[in-house]
Write an enzyme that holds these catalytic residues in place. Structure first.
Site, PDB file in Angstrom:
ATOM      1  N   CYS A   1      27.468  -1.042  19.522  1.00 29.13           N
ATOM      2  CA  CYS A   1      26.361  -0.466  20.301  1.00 29.13           C
ATOM      3  C   CYS A   1      25.083  -0.350  19.482  1.00 29.13           C
ATOM      4  O   CYS A   1      23.990  -0.255  20.037  1.00 29.13           O
ATOM      5  CB  CYS A   1      26.755   0.906  20.834  1.00 29.13           C
ATOM      6  SG  CYS A   1      28.250   0.862  21.817  1.00 29.13           S
TER       7      CYS A   1
ATOM      8  N   ASN B   1      27.467   1.842  30.247  1.00 28.05           N
ATOM      9  CA  ASN B   1      27.254   1.633  28.814  1.00 28.05           C
ATOM     10  C   ASN B   1      27.417   0.147  28.505  1.00 28.05           C
ATOM     11  O   ASN B   1      28.527  -0.383  28.593  1.00 28.05           O
ATOM     12  CB  ASN B   1      28.273   2.485  28.047  1.00 28.05           C
ATOM     13  CG  ASN B   1      28.185   2.312  26.537  1.00 28.05           C
ATOM     14  OD1 ASN B   1      27.618   1.340  26.042  1.00 28.05           O
ATOM     15  ND2 ASN B   1      28.764   3.235  25.804  1.00 28.05           N
TER      16      ASN B   1
ATOM     17  N   HIS C   1      20.659   5.096  22.818  1.00 23.69           N
ATOM     18  CA  HIS C   1      21.743   4.276  23.348  1.00 23.69           C
ATOM     19  C   HIS C   1      22.274   4.917  24.625  1.00 23.69           C
ATOM     20  O   HIS C   1      22.500   6.134  24.669  1.00 23.69           O
ATOM     21  CB  HIS C   1      22.852   4.174  22.285  1.00 23.69           C
ATOM     22  CG  HIS C   1      24.107   3.555  22.792  1.00 23.69           C
ATOM     23  ND1 HIS C   1      24.119   2.418  23.578  1.00 23.69           N
ATOM     24  CD2 HIS C   1      25.420   3.913  22.643  1.00 23.69           C
ATOM     25  CE1 HIS C   1      25.361   2.111  23.881  1.00 23.69           C
ATOM     26  NE2 HIS C   1      26.169   2.996  23.331  1.00 23.69           N
TER      27      HIS C   1
HETATM   28  N1  COA Z   1      39.252  10.908  35.293  1.00 21.11           N
HETATM   29  C1  COA Z   1      39.641  12.162  35.591  1.00 21.11           C
HETATM   30  N2  COA Z   1      40.111  13.011  34.671  1.00 21.11           N
HETATM   31  C2  COA Z   1      40.230  12.561  33.411  1.00 21.11           C
HETATM   32  C3  COA Z   1      39.854  11.248  33.031  1.00 21.11           C
HETATM   33  C4  COA Z   1      39.348  10.407  34.044  1.00 21.11           C
HETATM   34  N3  COA Z   1      38.964   9.157  33.796  1.00 21.11           N
HETATM   35  N4  COA Z   1      40.060  11.096  31.717  1.00 21.11           N
HETATM   36  C5  COA Z   1      40.550  12.260  31.267  1.00 21.11           C
HETATM   37  N5  COA Z   1      40.649  13.150  32.289  1.00 21.11           N
HETATM   38  C6  COA Z   1      41.108  14.526  32.239  1.00 21.11           C
HETATM   39  C7  COA Z   1      42.183  14.734  31.205  1.00 21.11           C
HETATM   40  O1  COA Z   1      43.448  14.481  31.743  1.00 21.11           O
HETATM   41  C8  COA Z   1      42.005  16.177  30.833  1.00 21.11           C
HETATM   42  O2  COA Z   1      42.587  16.987  31.814  1.00 21.11           O
HETATM   43  P1  COA Z   1      43.275  18.394  31.435  1.00 21.11           P
HETATM   44  O3  COA Z   1      42.143  19.255  30.921  1.00 21.11           O
HETATM   45  O4  COA Z   1      43.838  18.866  32.740  1.00 21.11           O
HETATM   46  O5  COA Z   1      44.301  18.074  30.399  1.00 21.11           O
HETATM   47  C9  COA Z   1      40.494  16.389  30.938  1.00 21.11           C
HETATM   48  O6  COA Z   1      40.006  15.342  31.804  1.00 21.11           O
HETATM   49  C10 COA Z   1      39.782  16.322  29.596  1.00 21.11           C
HETATM   50  O7  COA Z   1      40.215  15.141  28.907  1.00 21.11           O
HETATM   51  P2  COA Z   1      39.425  14.587  27.672  1.00 21.11           P
HETATM   52  O8  COA Z   1      40.063  13.330  27.206  1.00 21.11           O
HETATM   53  O9  COA Z   1      39.267  15.703  26.677  1.00 21.11           O
HETATM   54  O10 COA Z   1      38.061  14.220  28.377  1.00 21.11           O
HETATM   55  P3  COA Z   1      36.579  14.474  27.880  1.00 21.11           P
HETATM   56  O11 COA Z   1      36.076  15.761  28.392  1.00 21.11           O
HETATM   57  O12 COA Z   1      36.456  14.205  26.408  1.00 21.11           O
HETATM   58  O13 COA Z   1      35.846  13.324  28.663  1.00 21.11           O
HETATM   59  C11 COA Z   1      34.901  11.179  28.158  1.00 21.11           C
HETATM   60  C12 COA Z   1      36.186  11.974  28.426  1.00 21.11           C
HETATM   61  C13 COA Z   1      35.295   9.766  27.813  1.00 21.11           C
HETATM   62  C14 COA Z   1      34.056  11.214  29.422  1.00 21.11           C
HETATM   63  C15 COA Z   1      34.138  11.869  27.006  1.00 21.11           C
HETATM   64  O14 COA Z   1      34.986  12.076  25.905  1.00 21.11           O
HETATM   65  C16 COA Z   1      32.968  11.074  26.554  1.00 21.11           C
HETATM   66  O15 COA Z   1      32.041  10.910  27.283  1.00 21.11           O
HETATM   67  N6  COA Z   1      32.995  10.598  25.286  1.00 21.11           N
HETATM   68  C17 COA Z   1      31.955   9.800  24.717  1.00 21.11           C
HETATM   69  C18 COA Z   1      32.203   8.417  25.125  1.00 21.11           C
HETATM   70  C19 COA Z   1      31.045   7.533  24.832  1.00 21.11           C
HETATM   71  O16 COA Z   1      29.931   7.838  25.137  1.00 21.11           O
HETATM   72  N7  COA Z   1      31.360   6.430  24.204  1.00 21.11           N
HETATM   73  C20 COA Z   1      30.452   5.451  23.889  1.00 21.11           C
HETATM   74  C21 COA Z   1      29.911   5.663  22.554  1.00 21.11           C
HETATM   75  S1  COA Z   1      29.209   4.207  22.025  1.00 21.11           S
END
Ligand code: COA
Length: 334
Positions: A123, A290, A259
């Site tokens: 990225c 993204n 980004h």
């Molecule tokens: N849809 C619905 N629920 C989801 C899910 C999805 N796609 N993915 C995870 N969950 C749920 C999990 O099961 C968990 O549920 P629980 O609390 O009942 O156990 C909850 O959401 C939290 O899971 P988690 O993995 O901690 O999610 P998060 O809050 O970290 O969100 C992202 C996930 C990917 C949206 C977040 O981590 C994020 O935006 N990260 C940065 C990613 C990014 O920008 N990457 C590019 C960088 S270059």
């Protein structure tokens, strides 16, 4: 003591002369993706700000999208293909290990056998390319450099992966860099943190894939939570360091083009940096997802097209991702 070797000198200052982009035609709303990952439109919007994204069709190849974005950038710059002295392509989704796609793109554009190579900084690739191109012009190795950020991330994303399916998308952006009478591209602040190499990566290496009984294309996997924390906290510091190196403060900024990873990361950075209200912030991720190396030029292109970024505006570009790698610079909007 002289060794007798001549050295080269270029222009003292450089600038982005033109920006262009290509967005695939197929719009994919969250509703199309949610069933396969047991998710919902509301969850995706709340966690990422993404409403829809673009997925490339079969004819919208890495090369095709790059050529379209580059032609728009060269048109706006008033630079002919034959004036391009180097083509740098930032991508992680060109599906041949070798040769670089940059040579084929240069050939199709008519850059007249200019050097052409790919860089892999995920990225952060476009901002790496801008830094390299600008330094090449200042050193006298090139006068005009074409920098392209392009991805077809859908080729390496599993639509069944709950952690990535709703994030990644396709597109291309390009910039023509050239000499300038005054500074138009500030010093780069860049770096990497290889200790976190595994946070975003191709799942298996090719040898492990081929050793499988039924080899399947490896896709991207991401530890979203760790990436989120790193980007939200560390990147605001890099943004501030970039302003310091450029010799300006947040109050001098007109435009912020981070980004386009995630709207919550964008908002967290803006808060930590205490960006004044009047600074226009790129929010292309809502409609584009993204697009990794393509995200910064795509976002800037939209702001120019929509009149949110005007010629001469001071913009902070910052990009970060797999590696972990990052790069940032202050530029003048062309
Ligand atoms: N849809 C619905 N629920 C989801 C899910 C999805 N796609 N993915 C995870 N969950 C749920 C999990 O099961 C968990 O549920 P629980 O609390 O009942 O156990 C909850 O959401 C939290 O899971 P988690 O993995 O901690 O999610 P998060 O809050 O970290 O969100 C992202 C996930 C990917 C949206 C977040 O981590 C994020 O935006 N990260 C940065 C990613 C990014 O920008 N990457 C590019 C960088 S270059």
């Amino acid at each position: 003591m002289s060794t007798g070797l001549a050295t080269s000198h270029g222009s003292e200052h450089t600038a982005i002369l033109g920006i262009g982009a290509y967005r695939p035609t197929r719009v994919v709303p969250n509703s199309e993706l949610v069933d396969a990952i047991n998710s919902s439109d509301a969850w995706i919007q709340q966690r990422t700000g993404i409403k829809e994204r673009r997925f490339a069709g079969p004819e919208e190849s890495v090369q095709m999208m790059s050529v379209a974005a580059s032609r728009k950038a060269m048109d706006r710059a008033g630079v002919e293909p034959a004036q391009i002295d180097c083509v740098i392509v930032a991508t992680v989704s060109h599906m041949l290990q070798t040769p670089a796609i940059a040579t084929a793109i240069g050939y199709e554009l008519g850059t007249d056998k200019a050097p052409a190579f790919d860089i892999s900084a995920a990225c952060a690739g476009f901002c790496h390319g801008v830094a390299l191109g600008s330094d090449m012009i200042r050193a006298g190795s090139a006068k005009h450099v074409l920098v392209i950020g392009v991805e077809r991330l859908t080729d390496i994303t599993s639509l069944n992966d709950r952690g990535t399916a709703f994030i990644f998308a396709d597109g291309a952006g390009a910039a023509v860099l050239g000499p300038s009478d005054e500074p138009g591209i500030g010093p780069v602040v860049w770096g990497s943190d290889g200790e976190q190499f595994d946070l975003i990566r191709q799942k298996e290496d090719w040898r492990d894939v081929l050793a499988q009984e039924t080899p399947a294309l490896p896709h991207l996997v991401m530890q979203g939570n760790s990436v989120f924390r790193w980007a939200s906290f560390e990147m605001a510091k890099i943004a501030q360091a970039t302003l310091d190196r450029a010799g300006i403060g947040v109050e001098d900024l007109d435009v912020f083009v981070p980004h386009q990873a995630n709207m919550r990361i964008i908002d967290a950075m803006a808060r930590s940096m205490k960006l004044p209200q009047r600074v226009r912030i790129a929010r292309d991720v809502a409609e584009q997802g993204n697009t990794s190396a393509a995200s910064v030029p795509l976002a800037l292109d939209r702001m120019i097209d929509e009149g949110e970024a005007k010629s001469g505006d001071i913009a902070l570009l910052i990009a970060f991702g797999a590696g972990l790698a990052y790069a940032a610079q202050v530029v003048k909007v062309p």
